[in-house]
Design a protein around this motif. Sequence first.
Motif, short mmCIF file in Angstrom:
data_model
loop_
_atom_site.label_atom_id
_atom_site.label_comp_id
_atom_site.label_asym_id
_atom_site.label_seq_id
_atom_site.Cartn_x
_atom_site.Cartn_y
_atom_site.Cartn_z
N LEU A 36 0.82 -1.20 0.00
CA LEU A 36 0.00 0.00 0.00
C LEU A 36 0.86 1.26 0.00
CD1 LEU A 36 -2.93 1.03 0.10
CD2 LEU A 36 -2.74 1.09 2.58
N GLY A 37 1.98 1.23 0.72
CA GLY A 37 2.85 2.40 0.77
C GLY A 37 4.17 2.21 0.05
N LYS A 38 4.25 1.20 -0.83
CA LYS A 38 5.50 0.93 -1.53
C LYS A 38 5.94 2.12 -2.38
CE LYS A 38 6.15 -3.21 -3.06
NZ LYS A 38 6.10 -4.45 -3.86
N MET A 39 4.97 2.78 -3.02
CA MET A 39 5.31 3.94 -3.85
C MET A 39 5.78 5.10 -2.99
SD MET A 39 2.66 3.93 -7.07
CE MET A 39 1.16 4.21 -6.12
N ARG A 52 16.00 16.75 -3.20
CA ARG A 52 14.99 17.62 -3.81
C ARG A 52 13.99 16.76 -4.55
NH1 ARG A 52 19.21 17.38 -7.34
NH2 ARG A 52 18.69 17.08 -9.54
N LEU A 53 12.89 17.37 -4.96
CA LEU A 53 11.89 16.66 -5.74
C LEU A 53 12.29 16.68 -7.19
CD1 LEU A 53 9.16 15.25 -6.03
CD2 LEU A 53 8.07 17.49 -6.16
N ASP A 54 12.54 15.52 -7.75
CA ASP A 54 12.92 15.37 -9.15
C ASP A 54 11.94 14.40 -9.79
OD1 ASP A 54 14.18 14.23 -11.57
OD2 ASP A 54 15.94 15.40 -10.95
N LEU A 55 11.05 14.93 -10.64
CA LEU A 55 10.01 14.08 -11.22
C LEU A 55 10.57 12.97 -12.09
CD1 LEU A 55 7.07 16.48 -12.18
CD2 LEU A 55 7.46 15.19 -10.08
N ASP A 56 11.63 13.27 -12.83
CA ASP A 56 12.22 12.24 -13.69
C ASP A 56 12.72 11.06 -12.86
OD1 ASP A 56 11.71 13.70 -15.98
OD2 ASP A 56 13.68 14.69 -15.96
N ASP A 57 13.35 11.35 -11.74
CA ASP A 57 13.83 10.28 -10.87
C ASP A 57 12.67 9.50 -10.27
OD1 ASP A 57 16.27 9.09 -9.53
OD2 ASP A 57 15.05 9.58 -7.77
N TRP A 58 11.62 10.22 -9.84
CA TRP A 58 10.42 9.55 -9.31
C TRP A 58 9.81 8.66 -10.38
CZ3 TRP A 58 6.56 10.73 -5.16
CH2 TRP A 58 7.16 11.27 -4.02
N GLY A 60 11.19 7.32 -12.99
CA GLY A 60 12.04 6.16 -13.25
C GLY A 60 11.87 5.09 -12.19
N ARG A 61 11.83 5.48 -10.95
CA ARG A 61 11.67 4.52 -9.86
C ARG A 61 10.29 3.88 -9.88
NH1 ARG A 61 15.55 5.40 -5.51
NH2 ARG A 61 16.95 7.10 -6.08
N GLN A 62 9.26 4.69 -10.13
CA GLN A 62 7.90 4.16 -10.15
C GLN A 62 7.68 3.22 -11.33
OE1 GLN A 62 6.13 4.59 -7.62
NE2 GLN A 62 6.60 6.55 -6.69
N GLN A 63 8.21 3.59 -12.49
CA GLN A 63 8.02 2.74 -13.66
C GLN A 63 8.78 1.43 -13.54
OE1 GLN A 63 9.08 5.20 -17.03
NE2 GLN A 63 7.01 6.04 -17.20
N GLU A 64 9.92 1.49 -12.90
CA GLU A 64 10.69 0.25 -12.68
C GLU A 64 9.95 -0.70 -11.76
OE1 GLU A 64 15.05 -1.17 -10.95
OE2 GLU A 64 14.61 0.95 -11.29
N GLU A 65 9.25 -0.11 -10.76
CA GLU A 65 8.52 -0.93 -9.79
C GLU A 65 7.16 -1.35 -10.32
OE1 GLU A 65 8.05 -3.07 -6.41
OE2 GLU A 65 9.83 -1.92 -6.97
N SER A 66 6.42 -0.41 -10.93
CA SER A 66 5.07 -0.68 -11.43
C SER A 66 4.90 -0.03 -12.80
CB SER A 66 4.01 -0.14 -10.46
OG SER A 66 4.19 -0.67 -9.17
N TRP A 108 1.20 10.37 -12.36
CA TRP A 108 0.09 9.47 -12.62
C TRP A 108 -0.99 10.20 -13.41
CZ3 TRP A 108 2.07 10.30 -7.62
CH2 TRP A 108 2.96 9.33 -7.18
N GLU A 109 -2.05 9.51 -13.74
CA GLU A 109 -3.13 10.13 -14.49
C GLU A 109 -3.81 11.23 -13.66
OE1 GLU A 109 -5.87 7.60 -16.46
OE2 GLU A 109 -4.38 6.05 -16.86
#
Length: 314
Positions: A36-39, A52-58, A60-66, A108-109
């Motif tokens: 539930l909190g993996k993301m 810092r908040l870097d959307l590209d890094d986020w 990349g990590r999210q797409q690799e996981e889900s 996300w959408e």
Amino acid sequence: MRYSPISRFKGTLLGAFLGGNLASNGEIQFQNYLDLGKMAVLGIQSLIALGRLDLDDWIGRQQEESPHLVATDDISIKIIIATLPVALFFHENQIKLRQNLLRVLKIWEDDPVVRDGTLAVGYALALALTEKLDPLTLIPQTISFIGETPTSIPKQLLRVQNLLEQGAGLSRAQAEFAKEEKLSNTIAMAFYCFLSTLEDFRLTVLQATHKGNFQGQVPMPLSSQATGAITGALSGAYNGTGGIPVNWQVLLLQKNSPVWGLTSFSQMLQLTDAFVAVWSGVYNLTLNPRELTEEGCEVALLSVYAAPRVIRSR
């Protein structure tokens, strides 16, 4: 300050985990919805790594996981939990808080209900973390923070305000918000449980996960998990780790089971410590060894001194 920032940060994340894994009988379930909190964990790791908040890094990590996230109710809840690190990281500045919450949602959408739910939870967390939360004005302030919107979340929050003003009990709130499995109802129920038992973390999450919330329906465990997770995050931010029952914390340490994709509960605590350090601006010398060298030679470890009250919060 009533509680330290690290107590409130840990309280938020620990509260979300406990609320999301608490069964209706008050027992902790370690094997249900551990993702539930993996993301959220992936987001914390990104903020720690880059500071810092870097959307590209986020991304990349999210797409690799889900790699294939579908906009379902399940994902909607996970997205709100995933934004908790952003709310924590930018809680001191409401303008940056809103900007960065909206930025991270672009991963996300674009769902208006998810957006409004995220803003509502993030704003309430920010007030709790800065000790500016007034239960009498929280809901009007939250609606103002959300702004003009076509969603039903402001209306649902006003219903919560009315129930609280009338002193309505849990059963009536359940009748109001547990009729349909909607994200707006989940947000409303979480705010009700939080505000109706503001100083009692245990009672707050027990209310949120009470099986009566779903009587007369096909069992939907994730709905209870979602309400519990959001409620636990809010109550944890407000009450800090000191408000979380000691026996629950001891049980988590003894079991040391996997948490939100991490290998153990201890790893979650270490990750939170690192997250608070990055947020506070602590300089990690081990990650920057070159700063300790001068003309190729190692120099003594630096010490920093300051007059009283010179070092201030950001």
